[in-house]
Design an enzyme around this catalytic site. Sequence first.
Site, PDB file in Angstrom:
ATOM      1  CD  GLU A   1      -7.390   1.868  -1.116  1.00 28.92           C
ATOM      2  OE1 GLU A   1      -6.712   1.110  -0.413  1.00 28.92           O
ATOM      3  OE2 GLU A   1      -6.956   2.458  -2.118  1.00 28.92           O
TER       4      GLU A   1
ATOM      5  CG  ASP B   1      -5.771   1.427  -5.649  1.00 24.73           C
ATOM      6  OD1 ASP B   1      -5.743   1.286  -4.414  1.00 24.73           O
ATOM      7  OD2 ASP B   1      -4.806   1.885  -6.310  1.00 24.73           O
TER       8      ASP B   1
ATOM      9  CB  CYS C   1      -0.690 -12.661  -5.312  1.00 24.08           C
ATOM     10  SG  CYS C   1      -1.009 -13.462  -6.916  1.00 24.08           S
TER      11      CYS C   1
ATOM     12  CG  ASP D   1      -2.003   1.897  -8.945  1.00 23.12           C
ATOM     13  OD1 ASP D   1      -1.656   1.787  -7.755  1.00 23.12           O
ATOM     14  OD2 ASP D   1      -1.576   2.790  -9.700  1.00 23.12           O
TER      15      ASP D   1
END
Length: 369
Positions: free
Chosen positions: A272, A186, A325, A354
């Site tokens: 991502e 991330d 979650c 994060d």
Amino acid sequence: MKVVMYKSFVVRIYPDEVQENFFTNQFGCCRFVFNTFLDAKKKVYAENGVYLSFYDCSAMLTELKKSKTWLKRVDSTGLIESLKNLENAFNRFFNQISKYPRYKSKYNPVQSYKTHNINNNIRIRDKFIRLPKVGWIRFRTHQKITGQIQSVTVKRKASGKYFISILCKNVTRHVYKTNNRSCGIDLGVSRFVTINTGKIIPFPQQNKIIQLHNKIRRLQRKLSKKEFSSKNYNKIKKKIAQTYEKRHNILDYHFYKIAQQLTEKYQVICMETLNIKGMLKNSRLSKSIQEKSWHMFTKIIEQKAYEHGRKLIHIDQWYPSSKTCNNCQYYNDKLKLNNRTWTCPQCGNTHDRDINAAKNIQREGLKKI
């Protein structure tokens, strides 16, 4: 395991005064050829509705050399490359990839030309490289240049330094042994890289980068008060370019170091897909996002993953990695950007924003294998 590939080696060269003058002439001649035939294409199409192809322009260039004899003093392959670049620019325009080609300016701070290795006219001996019509030039590099040289691109940067990019084929690519390890990454502003294991990699030399940004700001204020194109104006402009280059070199070194560590350890790396253009519309975060150079880091990760036989997976940019979650997949649509930790109301787990995002990125990325 070794695999053959194409690879370019970027090294700095140290030309003498005569060689610098030759490069200046070569840049000018390539620019002249590009602009002349761009103008010719415009006129012929406006008058006759006919498009001049690359081969038409190449034949016209041969005739042009008879009247413009100074074009014979430079490397001819560099002039042909200018015609190829012009043809490529029109093809991109026709395919609606880029805008209509524009004239090249001698005031562009970065100038370059490309030459090809024909009959071994480009070769390396110790710390010297021989270029057509230039001779032997000293260069400096920390890496060993291997493979067969295909072409060389000479570039003069805004700082005044000269670099060459040596494209080689049949370069052996060292592929690491496969393992079953994977990771999710991330990228963030406050934390540069967060791995799903909980490891956080901070932005490299943050204080030094801030100092360089402040120096650039001071120099740009001085530049605004100088007369355009005066000696003092050009002097400060060169200092700004050198400062930008220093910042780039710091990030380039550390980004490659981080990418090397990740590709050595993990077989699969999940990231991502960031919509950086969209994120820059946020006026409060745009400066911080630009300073982090996420695009540059992502490209280096892609390069290292390919070079070492690792798999890099980009997940969908709209996947809500921070708001989901990782334990029960509950979606928290009320989570705001300033909430660094949150507790899942369904399973009761407390998440670091994060680390939770990195775990979700890993799981979503592994689904694509």
